[in-house]
Write a protein that holds these residues in place. Structure first.
Motif, PDB file in Angstrom:
ATOM      1  N   ILE A   1       0.863  -1.184   0.000  1.00  0.00           N
ATOM      2  CA  ILE A   1       0.000   0.000   0.000  1.00  0.00           C
ATOM      3  C   ILE A   1       0.900   1.235   0.000  1.00  0.00           C
ATOM      4  CG2 ILE A   1      -1.705   1.314   1.312  1.00  0.00           C
ATOM      5  CD1 ILE A   1      -2.669  -1.322   2.508  1.00  0.00           C
ATOM      6  N   PRO A   2       0.713   2.189  -0.916  1.00  0.00           N
ATOM      7  CA  PRO A   2       1.547   3.399  -0.924  1.00  0.00           C
ATOM      8  C   PRO A   2       1.611   4.051   0.454  1.00  0.00           C
ATOM      9  CG  PRO A   2       0.225   3.320  -2.899  1.00  0.00           C
ATOM     10  CD  PRO A   2      -0.238   2.176  -2.031  1.00  0.00           C
ATOM     11  N   SER A   3       2.803   4.489   0.844  1.00  0.00           N
ATOM     12  CA  SER A   3       3.056   4.937   2.212  1.00  0.00           C
ATOM     13  C   SER A   3       2.232   6.155   2.625  1.00  0.00           C
ATOM     14  CB  SER A   3       4.546   5.235   2.399  1.00  0.00           C
ATOM     15  OG  SER A   3       4.983   6.203   1.461  1.00  0.00           O
ATOM     16  N   ILE A   4       1.872   7.004   1.678  1.00  0.00           N
ATOM     17  CA  ILE A   4       1.075   8.191   2.015  1.00  0.00           C
ATOM     18  C   ILE A   4      -0.234   7.785   2.677  1.00  0.00           C
ATOM     19  CG2 ILE A   4      -0.239  10.122   1.037  1.00  0.00           C
ATOM     20  CD1 ILE A   4       1.953  10.454  -1.024  1.00  0.00           C
ATOM     21  N   PHE A   5      -0.837   6.694   2.208  1.00  0.00           N
ATOM     22  CA  PHE A   5      -2.124   6.259   2.746  1.00  0.00           C
ATOM     23  C   PHE A   5      -2.009   5.079   3.700  1.00  0.00           C
ATOM     24  CE2 PHE A   5      -3.264   8.245  -1.425  1.00  0.00           C
ATOM     25  CZ  PHE A   5      -3.782   9.410  -0.867  1.00  0.00           C
ATOM     26  N   ALA A   6      -0.904   4.358   3.653  1.00  0.00           N
ATOM     27  CA  ALA A   6      -0.669   3.327   4.668  1.00  0.00           C
ATOM     28  C   ALA A   6      -0.548   3.964   6.036  1.00  0.00           C
ATOM     29  CB  ALA A   6       0.600   2.539   4.338  1.00  0.00           C
ATOM     30  N   THR A   7      -0.157   5.240   6.077  1.00  0.00           N
ATOM     31  CA  THR A   7      -0.003   5.976   7.341  1.00  0.00           C
ATOM     32  C   THR A   7      -1.128   6.979   7.552  1.00  0.00           C
ATOM     33  OG1 THR A   7       1.356   7.685   6.249  1.00  0.00           O
ATOM     34  CG2 THR A   7       2.513   5.782   7.188  1.00  0.00           C
ATOM     35  N   GLY A   8      -2.196   6.870   6.781  1.00  0.00           N
ATOM     36  CA  GLY A   8      -3.265   7.850   6.829  1.00  0.00           C
ATOM     37  C   GLY A   8      -4.395   7.468   7.756  1.00  0.00           C
ATOM     38  N   SER A   9      -5.460   8.222   7.690  1.00  0.00           N
ATOM     39  CA  SER A   9      -6.656   7.946   8.479  1.00  0.00           C
ATOM     40  C   SER A   9      -7.251   6.612   8.053  1.00  0.00           C
ATOM     41  CB  SER A   9      -7.685   9.055   8.263  1.00  0.00           C
ATOM     42  OG  SER A   9      -8.139   9.031   6.909  1.00  0.00           O
ATOM     43  N   ALA A  10      -8.182   6.102   8.853  1.00  0.00           N
ATOM     44  CA  ALA A  10      -8.843   4.849   8.496  1.00  0.00           C
ATOM     45  C   ALA A  10      -9.541   4.974   7.145  1.00  0.00           C
ATOM     46  CB  ALA A  10      -9.853   4.464   9.581  1.00  0.00           C
ATOM     47  N   GLU A  11     -10.119   6.133   6.875  1.00  0.00           N
ATOM     48  CA  GLU A  11     -10.802   6.351   5.602  1.00  0.00           C
ATOM     49  C   GLU A  11      -9.818   6.292   4.434  1.00  0.00           C
ATOM     50  OE1 GLU A  11     -13.318   9.875   3.304  1.00  0.00           O
ATOM     51  OE2 GLU A  11     -13.316   9.784   5.493  1.00  0.00           O
ATOM     52  N   ASP A  12      -8.683   6.956   4.574  1.00  0.00           N
ATOM     53  CA  ASP A  12      -7.686   6.945   3.498  1.00  0.00           C
ATOM     54  C   ASP A  12      -7.056   5.565   3.342  1.00  0.00           C
ATOM     55  OD1 ASP A  12      -7.923   9.519   2.534  1.00  0.00           O
ATOM     56  OD2 ASP A  12      -6.356  10.343   3.817  1.00  0.00           O
ATOM     57  N   PHE A  13      -6.756   4.917   4.463  1.00  0.00           N
ATOM     58  CA  PHE A  13      -6.164   3.577   4.427  1.00  0.00           C
ATOM     59  C   PHE A  13      -7.096   2.610   3.691  1.00  0.00           C
ATOM     60  CE2 PHE A  13      -5.731  -0.636   6.469  1.00  0.00           C
ATOM     61  CZ  PHE A  13      -4.383  -0.893   6.228  1.00  0.00           C
ATOM     62  N   ALA A  14      -8.371   2.638   4.049  1.00  0.00           N
ATOM     63  CA  ALA A  14      -9.339   1.750   3.411  1.00  0.00           C
ATOM     64  C   ALA A  14      -9.530   2.105   1.939  1.00  0.00           C
ATOM     65  CB  ALA A  14     -10.674   1.831   4.147  1.00  0.00           C
ATOM     66  N   SER A  15      -9.620   3.381   1.638  1.00  0.00           N
ATOM     67  CA  SER A  15      -9.828   3.817   0.253  1.00  0.00           C
ATOM     68  C   SER A  15      -8.673   3.389  -0.637  1.00  0.00           C
ATOM     69  CB  SER A  15      -9.998   5.337   0.192  1.00  0.00           C
ATOM     70  OG  SER A  15     -11.167   5.745   0.866  1.00  0.00           O
ATOM     71  N   CYS A  16      -7.450   3.497  -0.121  1.00  0.00           N
ATOM     72  CA  CYS A  16      -6.284   3.117  -0.908  1.00  0.00           C
ATOM     73  C   CYS A  16      -6.243   1.602  -1.110  1.00  0.00           C
ATOM     74  CB  CYS A  16      -5.011   3.593  -0.209  1.00  0.00           C
ATOM     75  SG  CYS A  16      -3.516   3.360  -1.198  1.00  0.00           S
ATOM     76  N   GLY A  17      -6.513   0.843  -0.051  1.00  0.00           N
ATOM     77  CA  GLY A  17      -6.507  -0.604  -0.185  1.00  0.00           C
ATOM     78  C   GLY A  17      -7.529  -1.091  -1.187  1.00  0.00           C
ATOM     79  N   VAL A  18      -8.740  -0.525  -1.139  1.00  0.00           N
ATOM     80  CA  VAL A  18      -9.790  -0.901  -2.079  1.00  0.00           C
ATOM     81  C   VAL A  18      -9.403  -0.507  -3.502  1.00  0.00           C
ATOM     82  CG1 VAL A  18     -12.164  -0.362  -2.791  1.00  0.00           C
ATOM     83  CG2 VAL A  18     -11.665  -0.913  -0.401  1.00  0.00           C
ATOM     84  N   ALA A  19      -8.853   0.693  -3.678  1.00  0.00           N
ATOM     85  CA  ALA A  19      -8.438   1.144  -5.013  1.00  0.00           C
ATOM     86  C   ALA A  19      -7.343   0.243  -5.577  1.00  0.00           C
ATOM     87  CB  ALA A  19      -7.952   2.587  -4.947  1.00  0.00           C
ATOM     88  N   LEU A  20      -6.396  -0.164  -4.728  1.00  0.00           N
ATOM     89  CA  LEU A  20      -5.305  -1.024  -5.171  1.00  0.00           C
ATOM     90  C   LEU A  20      -5.831  -2.379  -5.629  1.00  0.00           C
ATOM     91  CD1 LEU A  20      -2.374  -1.851  -5.524  1.00  0.00           C
ATOM     92  CD2 LEU A  20      -2.179  -2.106  -3.050  1.00  0.00           C
ATOM     93  N   LEU A  21      -6.662  -3.014  -4.819  1.00  0.00           N
ATOM     94  CA  LEU A  21      -7.200  -4.326  -5.189  1.00  0.00           C
ATOM     95  C   LEU A  21      -8.111  -4.228  -6.413  1.00  0.00           C
ATOM     96  CD1 LEU A  21      -7.997  -5.730  -1.631  1.00  0.00           C
ATOM     97  CD2 LEU A  21      -6.104  -6.395  -3.121  1.00  0.00           C
ATOM     98  N   SER A  22      -8.920  -3.177  -6.474  1.00  0.00           N
ATOM     99  CA  SER A  22      -9.822  -3.004  -7.619  1.00  0.00           C
ATOM    100  C   SER A  22      -9.048  -2.769  -8.906  1.00  0.00           C
ATOM    101  CB  SER A  22     -10.772  -1.828  -7.366  1.00  0.00           C
ATOM    102  OG  SER A  22     -11.553  -2.026  -6.209  1.00  0.00           O
ATOM    103  N   GLY A  23      -7.938  -2.030  -8.806  1.00  0.00           N
ATOM    104  CA  GLY A  23      -7.153  -1.704  -9.988  1.00  0.00           C
ATOM    105  C   GLY A  23      -6.474  -2.895 -10.631  1.00  0.00           C
ATOM    106  N   LEU A  24      -6.406  -4.013  -9.921  1.00  0.00           N
ATOM    107  CA  LEU A  24      -5.777  -5.208 -10.488  1.00  0.00           C
ATOM    108  C   LEU A  24      -6.657  -5.864 -11.543  1.00  0.00           C
ATOM    109  CD1 LEU A  24      -4.394  -6.821  -7.191  1.00  0.00           C
ATOM    110  CD2 LEU A  24      -3.212  -5.284  -8.774  1.00  0.00           C
ATOM    111  N   GLY A  25      -7.952  -5.624 -11.453  1.00  0.00           N
ATOM    112  CA  GLY A  25      -8.866  -6.154 -12.466  1.00  0.00           C
ATOM    113  C   GLY A  25      -9.200  -7.631 -12.326  1.00  0.00           C
ATOM    114  N   VAL A  26      -8.712  -8.283 -11.283  1.00  0.00           N
ATOM    115  CA  VAL A  26      -8.923  -9.728 -11.153  1.00  0.00           C
ATOM    116  C   VAL A  26      -9.471 -10.136  -9.784  1.00  0.00           C
ATOM    117  CG1 VAL A  26      -7.094 -10.262 -12.817  1.00  0.00           C
ATOM    118  CG2 VAL A  26      -6.545 -10.148 -10.371  1.00  0.00           C
TER     119      VAL A  26
END
Length: 413
Positions: free
Chosen positions: A70-95
């Protein structure tokens, strides 16, 4: 081919995490498990106790098929940012078809109900939230109270609001809804001790308890007889070769960062997670050196949680600004997928990601800067900086050289 996703920190990896991976595959009927994991600093505003490479390898040994950072900017962010980044990362894989997370309630329905309500932000709820914060409640306390008072949620959804894993699960559901992600949320009932329970007892200890045990034996390898009970046997040798880092190990660097800002007259207002009150209170203490924990004690009030303050200090240390975070959100939270490790049997999964993914898959650090431009490249450079800082403190504490971001190989099992 079906893949289920997990968003995690594994700080450190323990028996409960292995159980989660096993159950996530079984519950969703997935062929592969993809983990989006924090790097060398984590969401509670602290350094990870073990390097991201040891934690990634631990996850692979215990059943994960692919681990991404998870990119460090959001791995160290609020729960909202942490969750949003994790979901975006998994969704962006397309699989990835599903997102599976632990919770205290064990069912996704109430969490999704609360997520839909919070995304709507009814006016009555927002007004009560503002009143709660003004009255001196922490933001989590004010939100819980406002939801209880405003009405509109079932009792089952309201009951879910008081537990940490449930709250993070709600943020995952909110992110799925906001991003119109195809991920289907699944949740597993959390077993063993509570999230914040720091006692080593029962069948499954929390990561908090394990960190406390590790802090008590910093002059010896991590693994001892009492610790082995809560860590999968197959990774005990891996963990025994590492030594932990803790927030106070970064105290000198934090004091330096604060002194440098005072010298340059930059203040603290531009940093992510900082507000006027925190800046004012911390500015009065800039020339009074203190440990990391000491700084938190200096700043702790009823209104600010331990984690909120620690996260603000971490953003000072890493130099993460509000503008940087805002630009990174606009770039989609995770405009790349950096691989930390994979199982060889996951080769079909990697091939599918390359065909169907909407974000670049980074497998070679040496050429990563040729794959990315603009904000994505800035975010990756922040990841490099964060990990190199962690590695420098590790060397300073233990005198052991570790591989850097350009010499560390991807873990392949």
């Amino acid at each position: 081919m079906r893949a289920t996703g997990i968003i995690a920190e594994y700080n450190p990896f323990h028996n409960g995490h292995k159980y989660h991976i096993t159950q996530a595959k079984a519950l969703s009927g997935a062929d592969f498990c993809v983990v989006a994991m924090s790097g060398d600093f984590v969401q509670r505003g602290e350094p990870a106790v073990c390097s991201k490479h040891i934690r990634a390898r631990s996850a692979l040994i215990c059943g994960a098929d692919l681990v991404l950072e998870i990119p460090s900017i959001f791995a160290t962010g609020s729960a909202e940012d942490f969750a949003s980044c994790g979901v975006a990362l998994l969704s962006g894989l397309g699989v990835v078809d599903n997102l599976c997370f632990g919770s205290e309630c064990g069912v996704a329905g109430p969490l999704m109900e609360a997520a839909r309500y919070l995304n709507r932000e009814p006016e009555d709820y927002k007004a009560r939230l503002r009143e709660g914060v003004k009255s001196g409640l922490t933001w989590p306390q004010a939100r819980s109270q406002s939801l209880q008072q405003a009405g509109g949620l079932s009792q089952e959804a309201l009951n879910a609001l008081g537990s940490p894993n449930n709250l993070l699960g709600i943020e995952y559901c909110r992110a799925i809804l906001r991003q119109n992600s195809a991920l289907k949320p699944w949740t597993i009932l959390r077993l063993g001790n509570g999230y914040h329970d720091d006692r080593l007892n029962g069948d499954q200890a929390s990561a908090s308890a394990l960190r406390k045990a590790m802090a008590a034996q910093t002059d010896s390898p991590l693994m001892e007889e009492t610790f082995n009970r809560y860590v999968p046997e197959e990774i005990s040798d891996l963990l025994s070769g590492s030594r932990p880092l803790f927030p106070d190990d970064f105290s000198t660097v934090l004091n330096f960062a604060l002194a440098e800002r005072m010298r340059d007259g930059r203040g603290l207002a531009d940093l992510e997670g900082m507000n006027y009150d925190l800046e004012r209170r911390l500015s009065r203490l800039l020339i009074s050196p203190a440990s990391w924990e000491g700084r938190i004690r200096q700043l702790k009030t009823r209104q600010y949680t331990y984690t909120r303050i620690s996260r603000a200090l971490l953003h000072i240390l890493l130099g993460i600004t509000s503008e940087q975070a805002a630009v990174s959100r606009s770039a989609g939270y995770s405009p790349y997928a950096r691989v930390l490790g994979f199982r060889r049997k996951a080769a079909p999964l990697l091939s599918a990601i390359k065909r169907q993914g909407t974000i670049p898959l980074i497998t070679k650090t040496a050429v990563a800067r040729k794959q990315l431009t603009g904000t994505a490249l800035d975010m990756l450079n922040q990841d490099f900086y964060s990990s190199h800082l962690w590695q420098s403190i590790y060397f300073g504490k233990y005198g052991e050289t570790v591989k850097n971001e350009f010499t560390q190989e991807i873990a392949v099992l």
